[in-house]
Design a protein around this motif. Structure first.
Motif, PDB file in Angstrom:
ATOM      1  N   ALA A   1     134.304  42.243  66.314  1.00  0.00           N
ATOM      2  CA  ALA A   1     133.728  43.560  66.026  1.00  0.00           C
ATOM      3  C   ALA A   1     132.438  43.469  65.214  1.00  0.00           C
ATOM      4  N   HIS A   2     132.394  42.535  64.241  1.00  0.00           N
ATOM      5  CA  HIS A   2     131.211  42.479  63.384  1.00  0.00           C
ATOM      6  C   HIS A   2     129.945  42.188  64.188  1.00  0.00           C
ATOM      7  N   ARG A   3     130.082  41.345  65.238  1.00  0.00           N
ATOM      8  CA  ARG A   3     128.910  41.034  66.064  1.00  0.00           C
ATOM      9  C   ARG A   3     128.494  42.242  66.906  1.00  0.00           C
ATOM     10  N   VAL A   4     129.521  42.898  67.482  1.00  0.00           N
ATOM     11  CA  VAL A   4     129.226  44.064  68.337  1.00  0.00           C
ATOM     12  C   VAL A   4     128.547  45.150  67.491  1.00  0.00           C
ATOM     13  N   LEU A   5     129.066  45.376  66.289  1.00  0.00           N
ATOM     14  CA  LEU A   5     128.498  46.433  65.440  1.00  0.00           C
ATOM     15  C   LEU A   5     127.099  46.040  64.943  1.00  0.00           C
ATOM     16  N   ALA A   6     126.896  44.732  64.692  1.00  0.00           N
ATOM     17  CA  ALA A   6     125.559  44.285  64.280  1.00  0.00           C
ATOM     18  C   ALA A   6     124.571  44.507  65.416  1.00  0.00           C
ATOM     19  N   ASP A   7     124.998  44.237  66.633  1.00  0.00           N
ATOM     20  CA  ASP A   7     124.117  44.426  67.781  1.00  0.00           C
ATOM     21  C   ASP A   7     123.726  45.905  67.921  1.00  0.00           C
ATOM     22  N   LEU A   8     124.702  46.792  67.703  1.00  0.00           N
ATOM     23  CA  LEU A   8     124.380  48.228  67.772  1.00  0.00           C
ATOM     24  C   LEU A   8     123.353  48.598  66.709  1.00  0.00           C
ATOM     25  N   ALA A   9     123.555  48.061  65.486  1.00  0.00           N
ATOM     26  CA  ALA A   9     122.650  48.405  64.386  1.00  0.00           C
ATOM     27  C   ALA A   9     121.248  47.855  64.627  1.00  0.00           C
ATOM     28  N   TRP A  10     121.167  46.596  65.045  1.00  0.00           N
ATOM     29  CA  TRP A  10     119.865  45.921  65.115  1.00  0.00           C
ATOM     30  C   TRP A  10     119.134  46.165  66.425  1.00  0.00           C
ATOM     31  N   ASN A  11     119.890  46.059  67.530  1.00  0.00           N
ATOM     32  CA  ASN A  11     119.202  45.988  68.833  1.00  0.00           C
ATOM     33  C   ASN A  11     119.314  47.255  69.656  1.00  0.00           C
ATOM     34  N   GLN A  12     120.244  48.134  69.290  1.00  0.00           N
ATOM     35  CA  GLN A  12     120.405  49.308  70.145  1.00  0.00           C
ATOM     36  C   GLN A  12     120.019  50.599  69.428  1.00  0.00           C
ATOM     37  N   GLY A  13     119.292  50.422  68.333  1.00  0.00           N
ATOM     38  CA  GLY A  13     118.664  51.573  67.691  1.00  0.00           C
ATOM     39  C   GLY A  13     119.585  52.443  66.827  1.00  0.00           C
ATOM     40  N   TYR A  14     120.801  51.971  66.517  1.00  0.00           N
ATOM     41  CA  TYR A  14     121.687  52.816  65.704  1.00  0.00           C
ATOM     42  C   TYR A  14     121.410  52.682  64.199  1.00  0.00           C
ATOM     43  N   GLY A  15     120.776  51.589  63.800  1.00  0.00           N
ATOM     44  CA  GLY A  15     120.297  51.479  62.421  1.00  0.00           C
ATOM     45  C   GLY A  15     121.373  51.163  61.394  1.00  0.00           C
ATOM     46  N   ASP A  16     120.996  51.365  60.112  1.00  0.00           N
ATOM     47  CA  ASP A  16     121.841  50.922  58.989  1.00  0.00           C
ATOM     48  C   ASP A  16     123.096  51.756  58.799  1.00  0.00           C
ATOM     49  N   LEU A  17     123.103  52.977  59.325  1.00  0.00           N
ATOM     50  CA  LEU A  17     124.292  53.835  59.149  1.00  0.00           C
ATOM     51  C   LEU A  17     124.531  54.581  60.454  1.00  0.00           C
ATOM     52  N   PHE A  18     125.628  54.268  61.098  1.00  0.00           N
ATOM     53  CA  PHE A  18     125.958  55.020  62.316  1.00  0.00           C
ATOM     54  C   PHE A  18     127.447  55.325  62.341  1.00  0.00           C
ATOM     55  N   GLY A  19     127.821  56.188  63.264  1.00  0.00           N
ATOM     56  CA  GLY A  19     129.204  56.654  63.308  1.00  0.00           C
ATOM     57  C   GLY A  19     129.977  56.027  64.454  1.00  0.00           C
ATOM     58  N   LEU A  20     131.286  56.105  64.350  1.00  0.00           N
ATOM     59  CA  LEU A  20     132.188  55.720  65.440  1.00  0.00           C
ATOM     60  C   LEU A  20     133.346  56.712  65.398  1.00  0.00           C
ATOM     61  N   TRP A  21     133.918  56.973  66.552  1.00  0.00           N
ATOM     62  CA  TRP A  21     135.207  57.657  66.556  1.00  0.00           C
ATOM     63  C   TRP A  21     136.242  56.646  67.007  1.00  0.00           C
TER      64      TRP A  21
END
Ligand code: HEM
Length: 515
Positions: free
Chosen positions: A59-79
């Protein structure tokens, strides 16, 4: 435990088949999400499951990819099913969560496996909510159990297990001719050591051995679908039964440990009893009041100390050996440092075996300390720390978030972020030689032990085990890579599951050194 969810394929299938009914439930959740004004942007998810599938493994890699490479940034949400969750990936926001909002965010989530496998919420320190009883029992842990004095009193136990490890490495590798599984040997040692500091001897003919206990916790301590979508908890009933069976074995082990010590306490004087963790805890056994721990709380604490102490240290050591094998120049520099320090302590000693590197020597080994810091930067064992849960509504960044929001701090991503680290993905221990960054939880770009009021209470013991074991592994052996392989072939992927373990066990050949 790591933040990975156990989701069977069958569950996804059932969710798809039952989607008409479940869509109704989903609509209700959507209404709820609209009630939360300005929830941070979320990646697209599935009906009902929301973003659960993102957390299936690594999960940590997937979430890092969302933050860094997919434009979600330093704070994003999940349901996560019906649970609102935010993911934090910067040192500033980590500080807000773990320092400024630490008290509001000091709760843990309520996971089904804690009910089935452990002793329920509020019985051990790890999964307890933040409440006065937790504050009191945490004080017992830090002021009476995991103290420097007790660590020193129990040092001889750790060192004798270390000697056994060194002997086993020599024997299992047939005198340095056969590859061995580095992690398995180290994990056996940390399991024995942790049980020994807990209760001074290994249980004989126990229904569950230390190694089996490690395996049970690794396999079973993981959130499941029902934690996030309570209406689907019934789909987890097979796993639930397996967890309950495992709990029975754990409980039988706990009963035998406690009974044996109670008998000793009835027969021997106070000063004849071992000064181990069990003794501290059992001396407080009694009814549920302000001065006593109940039997269930004692069992819960023992299990948490075991779970907290074994895998964290052994997985860190396995990563350390993998990095050193990949970087022979660091291995050589480390061996030189350890040999130089030890040569001052070996006058008149015939063989390297006669003197172990111990806690006192570690102070004189700055390069060893830098290596351990660097290993924990690249491979933090709890890459998302432990999720925190908000007890009231709170604001984070520009958002007002509701009570019950889960907060994930991606310590793994922050520790590889080029905003805070030069050459962030490189193994470069020298970066710490002139840096004041340490494990204290005050540097929010570096959080291998977490921070704030729920920071790891076993930090001193954990660091001591890692430093002392690593120093002895390189002092007593030269390490080779199995025939036909090279340093480049060492697989560095992680498996998800409990902690940030290696996906592929590390094989290496220990060859006895003569110094
Ligand atoms: C290299 C070794 C270790 C590492 C990397 C490590 C890491 C961590 C981390 C990241 C947390 C979560 C902190 C947070 O939520 O902010 C934690 C919690 C905890 N650790 Fe450790 N740990 C290690 C060794 C130990 C040892 C040796 C023990 C005890 C024998 C221990 C007992 C605990 C307990 C009881 C908690 C829960 C604290 C709470 O929720 O209040 N750990 N550890």
């Amino acid at each position: 435990m790591v933040w990975g969810i156990s989701i069977d394929k069958e569950v996804v299938l059932i969710v798809v088949l039952a989607s008409p009914v479940l869509l109704l439930l989903w609509r209700r959740r959507q209404v709820k999400s609209k009630e939360i004004s300005e929830f941070p942007r979320c990646p697209p998810g599935l009906p009902i499951l929301g973003n659960c599938m993102l957390l299936k493994s690594g999960a940590h890699r997937v979430l890092a990819d969302l933050a860094w490479n997919q434009g979600y940034g330093d704070l994003f949400g999940l349901w996560l099913g019906s649970i609102p969750t935010v993911v934090v990936s910067s040192a500033d926001l980590a500080k807000e969560v773990l320092h400024a909002k630490d008290k509001i965010l000091a709760n843990r989530g309520k996971y089904l496996f804690v009910e089935d496998l452990y002793y329920g919420f509020n019985s051990g320190p790890v999964f307890s909510s933040y409440n006065p009883r937790w504050v009191w029992s945490r004080k017992i842990l830090t002021m009476e159990v995991l103290t420097i004095k007790r660590m020193q009193q129990l040092q001889h136990i750790r060192y004798s297990e270390l000697r056994r490890l060194l002997k086993r490495l020599q024997d299992s590798s047939a005198g340095g001719t056969r590859p061995i599984s580095v992690g398995r040997h180290i994990s056996d040692m940390t399991a024995n050591t942790t049980l020994l500091v807990l209760q001074s001897k290994l249980p004989e003919n126990a229904i569950t051995s230390p190694a089996e206990l490690v395996q049970i916790l690794e396999d079973e301590a993981m959130p499941s679908m029902g934690d996030f979508i309570p209406s689907l908890a019934f789909l987890d009933s097979l796993n639930k039964r397996r967890r309950r069976r495992a709990h029975k074995r754990i409980d039988a082990l706990m009963d035998s440990i406690l009974d044996e010590r109670r008998q000793e306490m009835a027969q021997r004087l106070q000063n004849e009893l071992p000064q181990d963790y069990l003794q501290v805890l059992l001396s407080k056994e009694g009814p549920m009041d302000e001065e006593h721990l109940t039997t269930t709380e004692i069992k819960g604490m023992i299990l948490d100390l075991f779970g907290g102490g074994v895998h964290t240290s052994s997985a860190t050591l396995e990563w350390a050996m993998a990095e050193l094998l990949r970087h022979p120049e660091c291995m050589r520099r480390l061996q030189t440092e350890v040999d130089t320090v030890m040569s001052q302590h070996c006058n008149g000693v015939n063989s390297v075996d006669d003197v172990l590197v111990d806690d006192d020597h570690i102070q004189q080994m700055p390069y060893l300390q830098s290596i351990v810091k660097e290993v924990m930067r690249l491979h933090p064992i709890l890459p998302l720390i432990f999720p925190r849960v908000a007890s009231t509504s709170f604001n984070l960044g520009k958002y007002q978030l509701p009570a019950g929001t889960n907060v994930l701090v991606n310590a793994w991503a922050i520790a590889r972020d080029p905003r805070y680290w030069d050459r962030p993905t490189e193994f470069w221990p020298e970066r710490f030689s002139k840096s004041d960054i340490d494990f204290s939880g005050q540097h929010y770009q570096y959080l291998p032990f977490g921070a704030g009021r729920r920071m790891c209470p076993g930090i001193r013991l954990g660091l001591s085990v890692v430093h002392v074991t690593l120093a002895n592994l390189v002092r007593h052996f030269d390490w080779g890579i199995p025939d036909g392989k090279s340093a480049k072939d060492i697989d560095m992927s992680c498996k998800g599951g409990i902690g940030n373990s290696r996906a592929v066990p590390l094989l290496a050949i220990p060859k006895r050194r003569i110094c």
